[in-house]
Design an enzyme around this catalytic site. Structure first.
Site, PDB file in Angstrom:
ATOM      1  N   ASP A  10      39.248  26.027 -20.572  1.00  0.00           N
ATOM      2  CA  ASP A  10      38.031  25.236 -20.337  1.00  0.00           C
ATOM      3  C   ASP A  10      38.290  24.388 -19.092  1.00  0.00           C
ATOM      4  O   ASP A  10      39.430  24.260 -18.635  1.00  0.00           O
ATOM      5  CB  ASP A  10      37.763  24.333 -21.557  1.00  0.00           C
ATOM      6  CG  ASP A  10      36.549  23.426 -21.357  1.00  0.00           C
ATOM      7  OD1 ASP A  10      35.504  23.926 -20.902  1.00  0.00           O
ATOM      8  OD2 ASP A  10      36.644  22.214 -21.626  1.00  0.00           O
ATOM      9  N   SER A  11      37.224  23.775 -18.596  1.00  0.00           N
ATOM     10  CA  SER A  11      37.389  22.838 -17.484  1.00  0.00           C
ATOM     11  C   SER A  11      38.255  21.649 -17.891  1.00  0.00           C
ATOM     12  O   SER A  11      38.727  20.922 -17.020  1.00  0.00           O
ATOM     13  CB  SER A  11      36.017  22.316 -17.053  1.00  0.00           C
ATOM     14  OG  SER A  11      35.427  21.598 -18.126  1.00  0.00           O
ATOM     15  N   CYS A  73      34.153  27.652 -22.469  1.00  0.00           N
ATOM     16  CA  CYS A  73      33.369  26.779 -21.606  1.00  0.00           C
ATOM     17  C   CYS A  73      32.046  27.490 -21.313  1.00  0.00           C
ATOM     18  O   CYS A  73      32.049  28.597 -20.754  1.00  0.00           O
ATOM     19  CB  CYS A  73      34.154  26.544 -20.320  1.00  0.00           C
ATOM     20  SG  CYS A  73      33.264  25.618 -19.062  1.00  0.00           S
ATOM     21  N   GLU A 151      36.101  13.378 -20.336  1.00  0.00           N
ATOM     22  CA  GLU A 151      37.380  13.625 -19.668  1.00  0.00           C
ATOM     23  C   GLU A 151      38.137  12.321 -19.391  1.00  0.00           C
ATOM     24  O   GLU A 151      39.348  12.319 -19.239  1.00  0.00           O
ATOM     25  CB  GLU A 151      37.154  14.369 -18.348  1.00  0.00           C
ATOM     26  CG  GLU A 151      36.839  15.841 -18.513  1.00  0.00           C
ATOM     27  CD  GLU A 151      38.008  16.644 -19.082  1.00  0.00           C
ATOM     28  OE1 GLU A 151      39.164  16.376 -18.697  1.00  0.00           O
ATOM     29  OE2 GLU A 151      37.771  17.507 -19.940  1.00  0.00           O
ATOM     30  N   CYS A 183      27.601  22.627 -24.517  1.00  0.00           N
ATOM     31  CA  CYS A 183      28.802  22.393 -23.696  1.00  0.00           C
ATOM     32  C   CYS A 183      29.901  22.092 -24.698  1.00  0.00           C
ATOM     33  O   CYS A 183      29.683  21.314 -25.637  1.00  0.00           O
ATOM     34  CB  CYS A 183      28.582  21.205 -22.771  1.00  0.00           C
ATOM     35  SG  CYS A 183      30.097  20.562 -22.014  1.00  0.00           S
ATOM     36  N   HIS A 185      32.415  20.317 -24.598  1.00  0.00           N
ATOM     37  CA  HIS A 185      32.845  18.916 -24.683  1.00  0.00           C
ATOM     38  C   HIS A 185      32.013  18.113 -25.707  1.00  0.00           C
ATOM     39  O   HIS A 185      32.497  17.154 -26.281  1.00  0.00           O
ATOM     40  CB  HIS A 185      32.680  18.225 -23.321  1.00  0.00           C
ATOM     41  CG  HIS A 185      33.767  18.497 -22.329  1.00  0.00           C
ATOM     42  ND1 HIS A 185      33.995  19.740 -21.796  1.00  0.00           N
ATOM     43  CD2 HIS A 185      34.699  17.671 -21.782  1.00  0.00           C
ATOM     44  CE1 HIS A 185      35.005  19.665 -20.928  1.00  0.00           C
ATOM     45  NE2 HIS A 185      35.449  18.427 -20.913  1.00  0.00           N
TER      46      HIS A 185
END
Ligand code: DGL
Length: 266
Positions: A10-11, A73, A151, A183, A185
């Protein structure tokens, strides 16, 4: 000979929500996880950048022994999975916002989709809407700044809650009874989102469906006891961001004490 492993990326920390579902689904499998946190958020980057990062990470995971790659992601799946499938021989499983299950569950047929700007403007997502939501009301809610805040580890920070409030308000106003967390996240903020939308609004993510699909493919490719060494159910993770943050988010996802190494420049 190493046991075969599943690579996941994932990012950043968001893909841990998918890794947790995978680990629950096939606990005896070994996983490799890459968080590209130094380059997050992908959702506000050009497609070429996302494709290039996804290619480099995939090559790294395959070099570490990944025999299947889960793109955990939504943004990277939309921008890069076709290019990855064209370039690499391993099978890929991607993730997409769960528009179809949301419409099935919604009583009002008023569904919201929270996702990154990049996912919502992608051709892949437009095709998903055309196929499954042509005659439904789907409120698309881009959430710039949200993945970035996560993040930073801000889960309960007032600055992040202000961004979240601005993203949730239109969905509440329009009476969406089902909201897709598009998403990976965002499930990390599920309690905060639920507080803002109300507990009668159903939140939906597709981590579990992705885990089932990956497990099916994995079992076809490596049927249990098919001559490969037995895996131990271990997870090795790499990040080019903050290892302590990755461990904190992993614990939040129920992954316990994650082994994290520094990801060198790839
Ligand atoms: N976790 C990613 C997704 O599922 C994106 C977050 C980001 O913008 O980097 O879309």
């Amino acid at each position: 000979m190493m046991p075969p492993r599943i690579g996941v990326f994932d990012s950043g920390v968001g893909g841990l929500t998918v890794l947790a579902a995978l680990h629950r689904q096939i606990p005896d499998t070994d996983f490799l996880y890459v968080a590209d946190s130094a380059n997050a958020p992908y959702g506000e980057r050009p497609d070429e950048f996302i494709v290039e990062r996804s290619r480099r990470i995939t090559r790294f995971l395959i070099d570490q022994g990944a025999a299947l790659v889960v793109v955990a992601c939504n943004t990277a799946t939309a921008a890069a999975i076709a290019a990855l499938r064209a370039e690499f021989k391993v099978p890929f499983v991607g993730i997409e916002p769960g528009v179809k299950p949301a419409l099935r569950l919604s009583r009002s047929r008023r569904v919201g989709v929270m996702a990154t700007p990049s996912t919502l403007r992608s051709a892949k997502f437009s095709a998903l809407l055309r196929t499954h939501a042509a005659d439904a009301e789907v409120r698309l809610q881009p959430c710039p700044g949200l993945a970035e805040g996560i993040e930073r580890g801000w889960l309960d920070d007032p600055a992040l809650l202000r961004i979240l409030e601005a993203c949730c308000e239109p969905l509440r106003r329009e009476g969406c009874d089902t909201v897709v967390l598009g998403c990976t996240h965002y499930p990390l903020l599920a309690p905060q989102i639920e507080r803002l939308l109300g507990s009668d609004v159903r939140l939906l993510d597709t981590a579990q469906a992705v885990a089932r699909q990956a497990a099916r493919l994995w079992e076809q490719r490596f049927p249990q006891g098919a001559g490969t060494p037995a895996p131990a159910g271990q997870i090795q993770a790499w990040t080019n961001g903050d290892p302590v943050l990755l461990q904190r988010m992993a614990a939040l996802c129920g992954l316990g004490d994650l082994a994290v190494a520094r990801l060198a420049d790839i």
